[in-house]
Design an enzyme around this catalytic site. Structure first.
Site, PDB file in Angstrom:
ATOM      1  N   ILE A 192     -17.668  38.524 -30.608  1.00 51.27           N
ATOM      2  CA  ILE A 192     -17.506  39.668 -29.726  1.00 51.27           C
ATOM      3  C   ILE A 192     -16.542  39.312 -28.594  1.00 51.27           C
ATOM      4  CG2 ILE A 192     -18.707  41.236 -28.145  1.00 51.27           C
ATOM      5  CD1 ILE A 192     -19.353  41.718 -31.055  1.00 51.27           C
ATOM      6  N   ALA A 225     -13.473  32.703 -25.200  1.00 44.24           N
ATOM      7  CA  ALA A 225     -12.859  32.215 -23.965  1.00 44.24           C
ATOM      8  C   ALA A 225     -12.571  30.737 -24.097  1.00 44.24           C
ATOM      9  CB  ALA A 225     -13.752  32.512 -22.771  1.00 44.24           C
ATOM     10  N   SER A 226     -12.387  30.085 -22.958  1.00 43.20           N
ATOM     11  CA  SER A 226     -11.856  28.729 -22.976  1.00 43.20           C
ATOM     12  C   SER A 226     -12.791  27.721 -23.626  1.00 43.20           C
ATOM     13  CB  SER A 226     -11.539  28.280 -21.546  1.00 43.20           C
ATOM     14  OG  SER A 226     -12.669  28.435 -20.717  1.00 43.20           O
ATOM     15  N   GLY A 236     -15.848  28.449 -25.469  1.00 38.76           N
ATOM     16  CA  GLY A 236     -16.607  28.838 -26.647  1.00 38.76           C
ATOM     17  C   GLY A 236     -16.378  30.288 -27.003  1.00 38.76           C
ATOM     18  N   GLN A 237     -17.156  30.783 -27.961  1.00 38.64           N
ATOM     19  CA  GLN A 237     -17.065  32.191 -28.337  1.00 38.64           C
ATOM     20  C   GLN A 237     -18.467  32.744 -28.566  1.00 38.64           C
ATOM     21  OE1 GLN A 237     -14.309  31.528 -31.510  1.00 38.64           O
ATOM     22  NE2 GLN A 237     -15.850  31.664 -33.134  1.00 38.64           N
ATOM     23  N   VAL A 238     -18.589  34.063 -28.414  1.00 38.98           N
ATOM     24  CA  VAL A 238     -19.893  34.720 -28.384  1.00 38.98           C
ATOM     25  C   VAL A 238     -20.072  35.649 -29.579  1.00 38.98           C
ATOM     26  CG1 VAL A 238     -21.388  36.261 -27.056  1.00 38.98           C
ATOM     27  CG2 VAL A 238     -19.954  34.598 -25.871  1.00 38.98           C
ATOM     28  N   LYS A 289     -23.756  32.026 -27.763  1.00 39.07           N
ATOM     29  CA  LYS A 289     -22.503  31.372 -27.412  1.00 39.07           C
ATOM     30  C   LYS A 289     -22.421  30.025 -28.115  1.00 39.07           C
ATOM     31  CE  LYS A 289     -21.600  29.995 -23.085  1.00 39.07           C
ATOM     32  NZ  LYS A 289     -21.117  30.060 -21.683  1.00 39.07           N
ATOM     33  N   ASP A 333     -17.979  30.725 -10.304  1.00 42.52           N
ATOM     34  CA  ASP A 333     -16.923  31.208 -11.200  1.00 42.52           C
ATOM     35  C   ASP A 333     -17.083  32.708 -11.452  1.00 42.52           C
ATOM     36  OD1 ASP A 333     -14.700  31.027 -12.856  1.00 42.52           O
ATOM     37  OD2 ASP A 333     -15.878  30.515 -14.628  1.00 42.52           O
TER      38      ASP A 333
END
Length: 545
Positions: free
Chosen positions: A217, A220-221, A223-225, A240, A374
């Site tokens: 879905i 990013a830097s 990992g991925q979700v 994640k 962040d």
């Protein structure tokens, strides 16, 4: 990255049945067998029962015994997750030095890659300027810079994420391009992600989920979700999964950046802060992000401290399906905070959400001292019911108690234009050693703030204050603590988000209610004295302009 995020404007999610295993057949069974005990033999009640916020759960019996059992189970599940993350990577400058110092070819190759990429971009900007095309090429250059950051990897993606929230530093065309770095990065193969889940949890995919999205879905830097549905409870969750080889990619960059910091400390006299200490602090935070169990614990602590307000939402963690490289948490539907039109279509106001974020951030920075370091747009979502959801708790920091009080006192001294007291505050903030004379600093503060505060302090842009105060700090032997640098980053990011909706927005003006409440209600003797100092001078009420 939006660890549990799903923007309502994104394409609809279409679940797919989970395969028996990405490994297949008996091999999968052999993988699962040693760790099968990680999943409870019977389904638990809903999360609200486990956390003590709802009814008696799904097992019947008295409420108190069920809650006690569920709490114990949750603690045990967290302990098992910690055991799975026992070998998580921890930042060590000495280890990086040994690893990459003995591999000069790799270090030199990476240095050349960075210099060539950024150098070629700088040359194009110079050519545009000389040809008078700097404005008409903004969109093109913004897209090029996004691609460069993406190609250079996670460290530079994080730099781009920071720039994407600063409309006072980048033109709108750059902001729009760099905002895609929040959760629209290249993905890694789904087979690798699913294999990572099975390896980390010691379970087959179909024993955990009844369905899972066929592709990420968000990416990013680090990992991925994926969006999935738990088999035991039918709940929607965000899963994640960490990028393979991420430790190596980040490690070599921080080795090179730290080397640059050593050179700056040694040869650049104009920078009085310990640059290496700041780099080490940032590197520690980034490496902590690689431990997803730590991130889960951060989220739980943040939820306990700040999600007591009706306008703040923090997703919960599923420990049985979390490890050092896999994080499973509640799914959150929402819109990124910089998508103003999408937010307004839901009948919400961006500035209301930003104000909620500022009030929550002030509590983080000055009340409990534990803060989200962040807060880029991908980590702040507006939910359909008007709540502000905080996501991605990999990068957190803490403000010492003495510093929290000193910051509030510093604001009082700023309002009163008491520059002598402001200068003395730098001792309590650990900006100055006790033996440094602050007398020469007072005129520099007066020169800057008398010009900046030509109207009222509430009209002062926070970025202007930071930049101007920074110019003063550079002239004297200040050493800015690492936690303070993260505070400045957090507040400037929030102001940058607010400026999307209102170019005249002022963080300091929006902060007044919090400071007023703290000064009026906090029994701390230091703040009592600060209130008296704010209201009186030489035994008389101060003149209010």
């Amino acid at each position: 990255m939006s660890a549990g995020a799903f923007t309502v404007s994104s394409p609809s999610w279409r679940p797919i049945p989970v395969p028996r295993s990405v490994h297949g057949g008996r091999a999968a069974a052999r993988v699962a067998a040693p760790r099968a005990a990680l999943v409870e033999a019977r389904p638990r009640g809903p999360p609200e029962a486990r956390d003590g916020g709802g009814g008696g759960g799904g097992r019947g019996g008295a409420v108190v015994p069920v809650l006690s059992v569920d709490r114990a189970e949750d603690i045990q599940a967290e302990a098992r997750a910690m055991a799975r993350a026992a070998d998580a990577t921890v930042y060590s400058s000495e280890l990086l030095s040994r690893r990459y110092g003995s591999r000069p070819i790799k270090a030199v190759g990476r240095t050349l890659e960075i210099l060539v990429s950024l150098g070629s971009f700088a040359i194009k900007l110079l050519v545009d300027q000389s040809n008078g095309q700097i404005d008409q090429n903004k969109r093109k250059r913004g897209a090029e810079l996004r691609r460069i950051f993406t190609r250079l990897g996670p460290t530079f993606v994080k730099i781009g994420q920071g720039l994407s929230t600063r409309p006072d530093l980048c033109p709108p065309e750059y902001l729009e391009e760099l905002s895609e770095l929040q959760d629209a990065l290249p993905t890694f193969p789904d087979t690798e992600a699913f294999a990572c889940i099975e390896k980390e949890l010691g379970l087959t995919l179909d024993s955990i989920f009844s369905s899972i999205s066929p592709s990420p879905i968000a990416a990013a830097s680090l990992g991925q979700v994926y969006k999935a549905r738990l088999r035991y409870s039918n709940q929607l969750v965000a899963v994640k999964v960490q990028r393979p080889g991420i430790e190596e990619a980040i490690g070599v960059d921080f080795y090179l950046i730290r080397g640059l910091g050593i050179l700056i400390n040694k040869y650049v006299d104009i920078i009085t802060s310990d640059v290496v200490a700041l780099i080490d602090e940032f590197a520690r935070r980034v490496f902590q992000e690689l431990n997803y169990v730590q991130e889960g614990q951060n989220a739980r602590r943040f939820k306990k401290l700040y999600a007591d307000k009706a306008d703040v939402l923090v997703p919960d963690i599923f420990w049985d399906y979390t490890s050092g490289k896999v994080l499973t948490m509640d799914w959150v539907d929402g819109v990124k905070l910089n998508e103003q039109e999408a937010i307004e279509r839901q009948g919400l106001k961006v500035l209301d959400l930003v104000n909620a974020g500022i009030q929550c951030s002030l509590r983080q920075l000055l009340e409990y001292g534990y803060f989200h370091a962040d807060p880029h747009p991908g980590n702040l979502l507006a939910t359909p019911d008007g709540k502000l959801a905080f996501l991605d708790f990999g990068m957190m920091s803490e403000t010492p108690e003495d510093a929290r009080l000193a910051i509030i006192g510093h604001v009082v001294h700023l309002v009163n234009r008491d520059y002598e007291a402001m200068a003395r505050d730098y001792y309590a903030l650990d900006f100055l050693a006790p033996d440094v004379d602050v007398a020469p600093i007072v005129p520099a503060l007066r020169n800057f703030f008398d010009d900046a505060l030509n109207a009222t302090v509430s009209e002062l842009n926070f970025k202007t204050l930071v930049d101007g105060l920074g110019a003063v700090l550079y002239q004297y032997p200040f050493n800015v603590p690492a936690y303070y640098a993260l505070i400045l980053r957090s507040l400037t990011v929030l102001e940058g988000l607010a400026l999307y909706a209102d170019p005249n927005f002022k963080v300091l003006a929006a902060s007044y209610p919090y400071f007023a409440k703290r000064l009026l209600t906090d029994p701390n003797p230091y703040l009592r004295d600060a209130l008296i100092e704010l209201l009186f001078k030489d035994g008389r009420f101060r003149h209010v302009e």
